[in-house]
Motif scaffolding. Structure first.
Motif, PDB file in Angstrom:
ATOM      1  N   VAL A 223       6.243  -4.988  -0.680  1.00  0.00           N
ATOM      2  CA  VAL A 223       6.601  -5.389   0.674  1.00  0.00           C
ATOM      3  C   VAL A 223       6.418  -6.889   0.835  1.00  0.00           C
ATOM      4  O   VAL A 223       5.443  -7.459   0.339  1.00  0.00           O
ATOM      5  CB  VAL A 223       5.728  -4.636   1.702  1.00  0.00           C
ATOM      6  CG1 VAL A 223       6.143  -4.987   3.123  1.00  0.00           C
ATOM      7  CG2 VAL A 223       5.806  -3.133   1.469  1.00  0.00           C
ATOM      8  N   ARG A 224       7.330  -7.535   1.526  1.00  0.00           N
ATOM      9  CA  ARG A 224       7.176  -8.975   1.776  1.00  0.00           C
ATOM     10  C   ARG A 224       6.242  -9.167   2.975  1.00  0.00           C
ATOM     11  O   ARG A 224       6.591  -8.841   4.107  1.00  0.00           O
ATOM     12  CB  ARG A 224       8.523  -9.639   2.044  1.00  0.00           C
ATOM     13  CG  ARG A 224       8.412 -11.133   2.341  1.00  0.00           C
ATOM     14  CD  ARG A 224       9.733 -11.845   2.279  1.00  0.00           C
ATOM     15  NE  ARG A 224      10.261 -11.902   0.926  1.00  0.00           N
ATOM     16  CZ  ARG A 224      11.369 -12.567   0.582  1.00  0.00           C
ATOM     17  NH1 ARG A 224      12.055 -13.212   1.496  1.00  0.00           N
ATOM     18  NH2 ARG A 224      11.785 -12.570  -0.669  1.00  0.00           N
ATOM     19  N   GLY A 225       5.055  -9.647   2.689  1.00  0.00           N
ATOM     20  CA  GLY A 225       4.079  -9.897   3.749  1.00  0.00           C
ATOM     21  C   GLY A 225       2.918  -8.923   3.683  1.00  0.00           C
ATOM     22  O   GLY A 225       3.116  -7.704   3.659  1.00  0.00           O
ATOM     23  N   HIS A 226       1.699  -9.482   3.636  1.00  0.00           N
ATOM     24  CA  HIS A 226       0.493  -8.663   3.518  1.00  0.00           C
ATOM     25  C   HIS A 226       0.293  -7.767   4.737  1.00  0.00           C
ATOM     26  O   HIS A 226       0.028  -6.566   4.612  1.00  0.00           O
ATOM     27  CB  HIS A 226      -0.722  -9.575   3.311  1.00  0.00           C
ATOM     28  CG  HIS A 226      -2.025  -8.848   3.281  1.00  0.00           C
ATOM     29  ND1 HIS A 226      -3.006  -9.039   4.232  1.00  0.00           N
ATOM     30  CD2 HIS A 226      -2.509  -7.908   2.431  1.00  0.00           C
ATOM     31  CE1 HIS A 226      -4.035  -8.257   3.955  1.00  0.00           C
ATOM     32  NE2 HIS A 226      -3.767  -7.572   2.879  1.00  0.00           N
ATOM     33  N   THR A 227       0.412  -8.334   5.935  1.00  0.00           N
ATOM     34  CA  THR A 227       0.206  -7.561   7.167  1.00  0.00           C
ATOM     35  C   THR A 227       1.211  -6.424   7.269  1.00  0.00           C
ATOM     36  O   THR A 227       0.870  -5.297   7.650  1.00  0.00           O
ATOM     37  CB  THR A 227       0.305  -8.473   8.396  1.00  0.00           C
ATOM     38  OG1 THR A 227      -0.723  -9.470   8.329  1.00  0.00           O
ATOM     39  CG2 THR A 227       0.138  -7.668   9.687  1.00  0.00           C
ATOM     40  N   LYS A 228       2.456  -6.711   6.916  1.00  0.00           N
ATOM     41  CA  LYS A 228       3.491  -5.682   6.969  1.00  0.00           C
ATOM     42  C   LYS A 228       3.163  -4.550   6.007  1.00  0.00           C
ATOM     43  O   LYS A 228       3.355  -3.365   6.323  1.00  0.00           O
ATOM     44  CB  LYS A 228       4.850  -6.286   6.634  1.00  0.00           C
ATOM     45  CG  LYS A 228       6.004  -5.307   6.774  1.00  0.00           C
ATOM     46  CD  LYS A 228       7.339  -5.985   6.504  1.00  0.00           C
ATOM     47  CE  LYS A 228       8.486  -4.987   6.612  1.00  0.00           C
ATOM     48  NZ  LYS A 228       9.800  -5.648   6.334  1.00  0.00           N
ATOM     49  N   ALA A 229       2.659  -4.893   4.828  1.00  0.00           N
ATOM     50  CA  ALA A 229       2.303  -3.875   3.840  1.00  0.00           C
ATOM     51  C   ALA A 229       1.155  -2.999   4.340  1.00  0.00           C
ATOM     52  O   ALA A 229       1.174  -1.774   4.178  1.00  0.00           O
ATOM     53  CB  ALA A 229       1.915  -4.542   2.521  1.00  0.00           C
ATOM     54  N   ASN A 231       0.310  -2.387   7.491  1.00  0.00           N
ATOM     55  CA  ASN A 231       0.794  -1.528   8.578  1.00  0.00           C
ATOM     56  C   ASN A 231       1.686  -0.403   8.052  1.00  0.00           C
ATOM     57  O   ASN A 231       1.671   0.712   8.578  1.00  0.00           O
ATOM     58  CB  ASN A 231       1.542  -2.362   9.616  1.00  0.00           C
ATOM     59  CG  ASN A 231       0.604  -3.196  10.469  1.00  0.00           C
ATOM     60  OD1 ASN A 231      -0.521  -2.782  10.769  1.00  0.00           O
ATOM     61  ND2 ASN A 231       1.047  -4.382  10.878  1.00  0.00           N
ATOM     62  N   LEU A 232       2.444  -0.693   6.986  1.00  0.00           N
ATOM     63  CA  LEU A 232       3.280   0.346   6.395  1.00  0.00           C
ATOM     64  C   LEU A 232       2.407   1.420   5.744  1.00  0.00           C
ATOM     65  O   LEU A 232       2.707   2.621   5.840  1.00  0.00           O
ATOM     66  CB  LEU A 232       4.228  -0.266   5.363  1.00  0.00           C
ATOM     67  CG  LEU A 232       5.239   0.687   4.723  1.00  0.00           C
ATOM     68  CD1 LEU A 232       6.092   1.377   5.785  1.00  0.00           C
ATOM     69  CD2 LEU A 232       6.136  -0.077   3.751  1.00  0.00           C
ATOM     70  N   SER A 235       1.217   3.571   8.343  1.00  0.00           N
ATOM     71  CA  SER A 235       2.313   4.431   8.793  1.00  0.00           C
ATOM     72  C   SER A 235       2.467   5.644   7.892  1.00  0.00           C
ATOM     73  O   SER A 235       2.729   6.761   8.369  1.00  0.00           O
ATOM     74  CB  SER A 235       3.619   3.629   8.820  1.00  0.00           C
ATOM     75  OG  SER A 235       4.709   4.445   9.186  1.00  0.00           O
TER      76      SER A 235
END
Length: 314
Positions: A223-229, A231-232, A235
């Protein structure tokens, strides 16, 4: 039967939970730039370790497992006098010699335990289980194992139930820096992340979501981006909770102060859903072993179910 559960310090559960449920800990020694630290899950030691940023990329750090002789003496002196059976659960065999060392220790224990029993006519048994998982995954298996012991199941039932349950445990982790991860695994002689992957991953801010299962650790998403990863990953856990769990407990650890979890939007959603579904959410600081190998700020989560939760997302 007086049984006791033993876990290594890589098992992510709060010290308060371990103490309350009489779960014994096999400490792990961590060496950072030649300085020795002992991880026995003490929250003050963990907090101080993280505050000093002792897992920085420019530091050379690695964990040292207890040898079999140390383990056998621990069991003989501390556990044999007050128990009839010890179930020892170790980090995945592929990641550490702990399982092999504990298994070797069990042979010595079974040959010498009578010397340590107040009544030499009583017996002592010991079973060593390779959890096949790491960190939060170890914690979730320990929760189930502790409940079985408290329910008073027989030794045979305990072993079979634990072996069956471990097949349902899926542990995920998001390390914040793939270059850090590569530098640590390279120290162990592991070549699973190449220089190119680490370099380009860092340049493009690509963060892997790792899964630990069946003695293997592998990426299930990039995933591009630590925070996004992060949160995913939350999820994935939420969707599995909605679908159903094999055991209504989720274990979550962070290689930092637990309060830092509140910085992630997905954590609030996870908390709310667990409360709604009456799922126990256990949060804790990650042990030093996980922090050193995966990097500061790493978050790990474990759920139990019959099919891989990530397959519904990725």
């Amino acid at each position: 039967m007086s049984a006791v559960l033993v876990v290594d310090a890589g098992c992510d559960l709060p010290k308060s939970y371990l103490d309350k449920n009489n779960i014994e800990i096999l400490p792990i020694t961590i060496l950072i730039d030649g300085k020795e630290f002992v991880d026995n899950k003490d929250p003050e030691v963990l907090r101080d370790f993280f505050s000093q940023k002792l897992t920085a990329n420019d530091r050379k750090g690695y964990s040292v497992a207890w040898e079999s002789d140390e383990m056998s003496q621990f069991v003989l002196e501390k556990l044999v006098p007050g128990h009839d059976f010890a179930l020892v659960e170790t980090v995945a065999q592929s990641r550490s010699p702990l399982f092999s060392n504990a298994r070797d220790a069990s042979f010595k224990v079974l040959g010498e335990y009578k010397k340590y029993k107040a009544n030499p006519n009583t017996t002592f048994g010991m079973r060593v289980i390779n959890t096949g998982t790491v960190f939060a995954g170890q914690g979730l298996l320990a929760v189930k194992s502790s409940e079985l012991i408290q329910d008073g199941v027989t030794k045979s039932e305990l072993r079979k139930s634990v072996e069956k349950f471990k097949d349902t445990v899926y542990a995920y982790a998001v390390p914040p820096d793939v270059a850090y991860l590569r530098s640590r695994i390279k120290q162990r002689g592991d070549k699973s992340i190449s220089w190119a992957a680490a370099t380009f991953g860092k340049a493009l801010e690509i963060t892997p979501i790792l899964c630990a299962k069946d003695d293997d650790t592998f990426p299930v998403a990039k995933v591009r981006g630590h925070t996004k990863a992060i949160n995913l990953m939350f999820s994935v856990a939420c969707k599995q909770i909605e679908k159903g769990l094999s055991h209504n407990t989720v274990v979550l650890s962070i290689a930092d102060d637990v309060e830092k979890l509140n910085e992630f939007e997905g954590f609030a959603s996870l908390q709310a859903l667990c409360e709604e579904k009456s799922v126990e959410l256990i949060t804790c600081m990650m042990g030093l072993t996980g922090a050193v190998n995966l990097g500061p700020g790493t978050i790990s989560i474990a759920v139990s179910c019959d099919t891989p939760p990530h397959e519904a997302i990725f």
